[in-house]
Design an enzyme around this catalytic site. Structure first.
Site, PDB file in Angstrom:
ATOM      1  N   GLY A   1       1.086  -1.348   0.090  1.00 33.75           N
ATOM      2  CA  GLY A   1       0.005  -0.076  -0.094  1.00 33.75           C
ATOM      3  C   GLY A   1       0.788   1.277   0.039  1.00 33.75           C
TER       4      GLY A   1
ATOM      5  N   ARG B   1      -1.658  -8.443  -2.369  1.00 34.82           N
ATOM      6  CA  ARG B   1      -3.045  -9.167  -3.072  1.00 34.82           C
ATOM      7  C   ARG B   1      -2.932  -8.818  -4.493  1.00 34.82           C
ATOM      8  NH1 ARG B   1      -7.176  -6.677   1.174  1.00 34.82           N
ATOM      9  NH2 ARG B   1      -5.644  -5.019   0.733  1.00 34.82           N
TER      10      ARG B   1
ATOM     11  N   ILE C   1       6.117  -3.720  11.172  1.00 36.28           N
ATOM     12  CA  ILE C   1       5.392  -2.201  11.588  1.00 36.28           C
ATOM     13  C   ILE C   1       4.109  -2.230  11.288  1.00 36.28           C
ATOM     14  CG2 ILE C   1       7.666  -0.962  11.331  1.00 36.28           C
ATOM     15  CD1 ILE C   1       6.471   0.277   8.875  1.00 36.28           C
TER      16      ILE C   1
ATOM     17  N   ARG D   1       0.997  -4.837  12.233  1.00 38.78           N
ATOM     18  CA  ARG D   1       0.046  -5.103  13.595  1.00 38.78           C
ATOM     19  C   ARG D   1       0.575  -6.438  14.055  1.00 38.78           C
ATOM     20  NH1 ARG D   1      -1.208  -0.715  13.427  1.00 38.78           N
ATOM     21  NH2 ARG D   1      -3.391   0.278  13.256  1.00 38.78           N
TER      22      ARG D   1
ATOM     23  N   GLU E   1      -0.345  -6.153  22.661  1.00 40.66           N
ATOM     24  CA  GLU E   1       0.405  -4.961  23.045  1.00 40.66           C
ATOM     25  C   GLU E   1      -0.649  -4.441  24.007  1.00 40.66           C
ATOM     26  OE1 GLU E   1       1.407  -3.546  19.010  1.00 40.66           O
ATOM     27  OE2 GLU E   1      -0.060  -1.750  19.464  1.00 40.66           O
TER      28      GLU E   1
ATOM     29  N   HIS F   1       5.404   0.397  19.282  1.00 37.23           N
ATOM     30  CA  HIS F   1       4.236   1.050  18.476  1.00 37.23           C
ATOM     31  C   HIS F   1       4.327   2.600  18.194  1.00 37.23           C
ATOM     32  CE1 HIS F   1      -0.167  -0.331  16.601  1.00 37.23           C
ATOM     33  NE2 HIS F   1       0.764   1.092  15.974  1.00 37.23           N
ATOM     34  N   ILE F   2       5.739   2.969  17.641  1.00 34.91           N
ATOM     35  CA  ILE F   2       5.958   4.501  17.544  1.00 34.91           C
ATOM     36  C   ILE F   2       6.292   4.568  16.026  1.00 34.91           C
ATOM     37  CG2 ILE F   2       6.690   4.725  19.916  1.00 34.91           C
ATOM     38  CD1 ILE F   2       9.755   4.657  18.948  1.00 34.91           C
TER      39      ILE F   2
HETATM   40  C1  8YV Z   1      -1.193   4.881  15.413  1.00 32.67           C
HETATM   41  C2  8YV Z   1      -1.036   3.068  13.638  1.00 32.67           C
HETATM   42  O1  8YV Z   1      -0.551   5.577  16.209  1.00 32.67           O
HETATM   43  O2  8YV Z   1      -1.948   4.356  12.329  1.00 32.67           O
HETATM   44  C3  8YV Z   1      -1.700   3.233  12.634  1.00 32.67           C
HETATM   45  O3  8YV Z   1      -2.504   2.332  11.934  1.00 32.67           O
HETATM   46  O4  8YV Z   1      -0.692   1.930  13.967  1.00 32.67           O
HETATM   47  C4  8YV Z   1      -0.318   4.002  14.425  1.00 32.67           C
HETATM   48  O5  8YV Z   1       0.025   5.198  13.480  1.00 32.67           O
HETATM   49  C5  8YV Z   1      -1.789   3.947  16.589  1.00 32.67           C
HETATM   50  O6  8YV Z   1      -2.834   2.957  15.897  1.00 32.67           O
HETATM   51  C6  8YV Z   1      -2.753   4.485  17.540  1.00 32.67           C
HETATM   52  O7  8YV Z   1      -3.816   5.251  16.837  1.00 32.67           O
END
Ligand code: 8YV
Length: 326
Positions: A155, A178, A237, A239, A268, A286-287
């Site tokens: 994507g 996909r 990065i 999920r 998490e 998750h940053i």
């Molecule tokens: C968010 C993320 O900070 O945008 C997303 O999908 O994973 C992160 O950028 C997180 O989901 C909290 O909202």
């Protein structure tokens, strides 16, 4: 009368001020993490909610919150939303695409480099006072420049990572997705489509950027890790849950692959205990989208979606626009 909204987590004060100009706002600046039952209670009488990626919006919640019309996620990923249930309930869902693409791609690349060049492991060594002399193979990792970059999920963020790899780091970029990108986008990304099997076997550095769905659960498990090169690195990065964390920890211990970099985890903020004991993994909380300008742009877009829809009748980035046109 102004519509009522809930802001489910703490948010930039200036975004709260903006929202208060248009809505009766219930804020959560103490940043309490509510249980699903508490969230339902907070949502009573609210037409809109500003969510982050961690509030689950499902059929049960929707049935208990009949006034709700829009959930605006401050995230591009929306696996916390049951989109079908929201559409069935006539509730609009929005996310924050585009504004975080380059920042998240930067972080993905940073994690590839930190993982390949063993930065976290070597820093821990130095801080522990263990650096007493130079040695020819001390923390010798693998090259990034000129290597093969594999991207699973192509994507916007995958494409931004591909451009960095192909044009900045002289990498051969292969991807699996996909659907195939059009020829012009493939060429701009310097990327070639391959099968998942080829991606696993050929990548020196494999990065996961696919959205989470139940079908994507454990896309990378023991069988997939076994198909990778023993010198390869894996970065996630996307999920948690896309990688089988226990299988990855075992593979890192056994040397099935060389190293991993993880920004997301199944369950998490809890992290699989085995991962915490493995030295060759870089772990971040998750940053990937966390720069101040990008987080502000995400919050602004989530706020604009609430204002756009509840005040002006049109959201900026709807996920189920059929709710509005139906
Ligand atoms: C968010 C993320 O900070 O945008 C997303 O999908 O994973 C992160 O950028 C997180 O989901 C909290 O909202």
């Amino acid at each position: 009368m102004k519509p009522s909204i809930l802001v489910a987590r703490a948010v930039f004060p200036q975004i709260l001020t903006l929202l208060e100009q248009h809505f009766e706002v219930t804020a959560n600046q103490d940043d309490t993490v509510w249980t699903p039952a508490e969230l339902i209670q907070q949502l009573q009488g609210k037409q809109g909610v500003f969510t982050t990626g961690s509030q689950r919006i499902d059929a049960q919640l929707l049935a208990a919150c009949p006034d709700l019309k829009i959930c605006a996620n401050m995230a591009v990923g929306y696996n916390n939303f049951d989109l079908n249930a929201m559409t069935a309930a006539g509730v609009l869902a929005t996310n924050t695409p585009d504004v975080l693409t380059e920042t998240t791609a930067d972080f993905g690349f940073a994690l590839i480099m930190a993982t390949a060049r063993r930065m976290a492991e070597s820093e821990r060594f130095l801080r522990a006072g263990l650096w007493t002399s130079w040695r020819y193979d001390m923390f010798a990792g693998s090259d990034v420049y000129g290597s093969t970059l594999g991207i699973l999920g192509m994507g916007r963020i995958g494409q931004a990572i591909a451009r960095r790899g192909a044009h900045g780091f002289g990498m051969k970029v292969i991807y699996h997705n996909r659907s195939r990108l059009d020829a012009a986008t493939e060429s701009a990304c310097g990327a070639t489509l391959v099968s998942k099997q080829e991606l696993l076997a050929q990548s020196d550095h494999l990065i996961l950027v696919l959205p989470y769905s139940p079908e994507a659960h454990h896309t990378i498990g023991a069988a997939e890790l076994a198909q990778m090169k023993p010198t390869a690195t894996l970065v996630n990065i996307a999920r948690g849950g896309i990688v089988d964390d226990a299988a990855l920890a075992a593979a890192l211990k056994q040397g099935t692959i060389a190293a991993a970099g993880l920004d997301v985890f199944d369950g998490e903020p809890n992290v699989h205990p085995d991962l915490l004991t493995v030295p060759n993994v870089v772990l971040t909380p998750h940053i990937a989208s966390a720069t101040m300008p990008t987080r502000l742009a995400m919050a602004q877009l989530a706020a604009d979606n609430l204002i756009g829809f509840l005040v002006n009748g049109k959201a900026m980035t709807p996920l189920n626009p059929q709710v509005v046109t139906a």
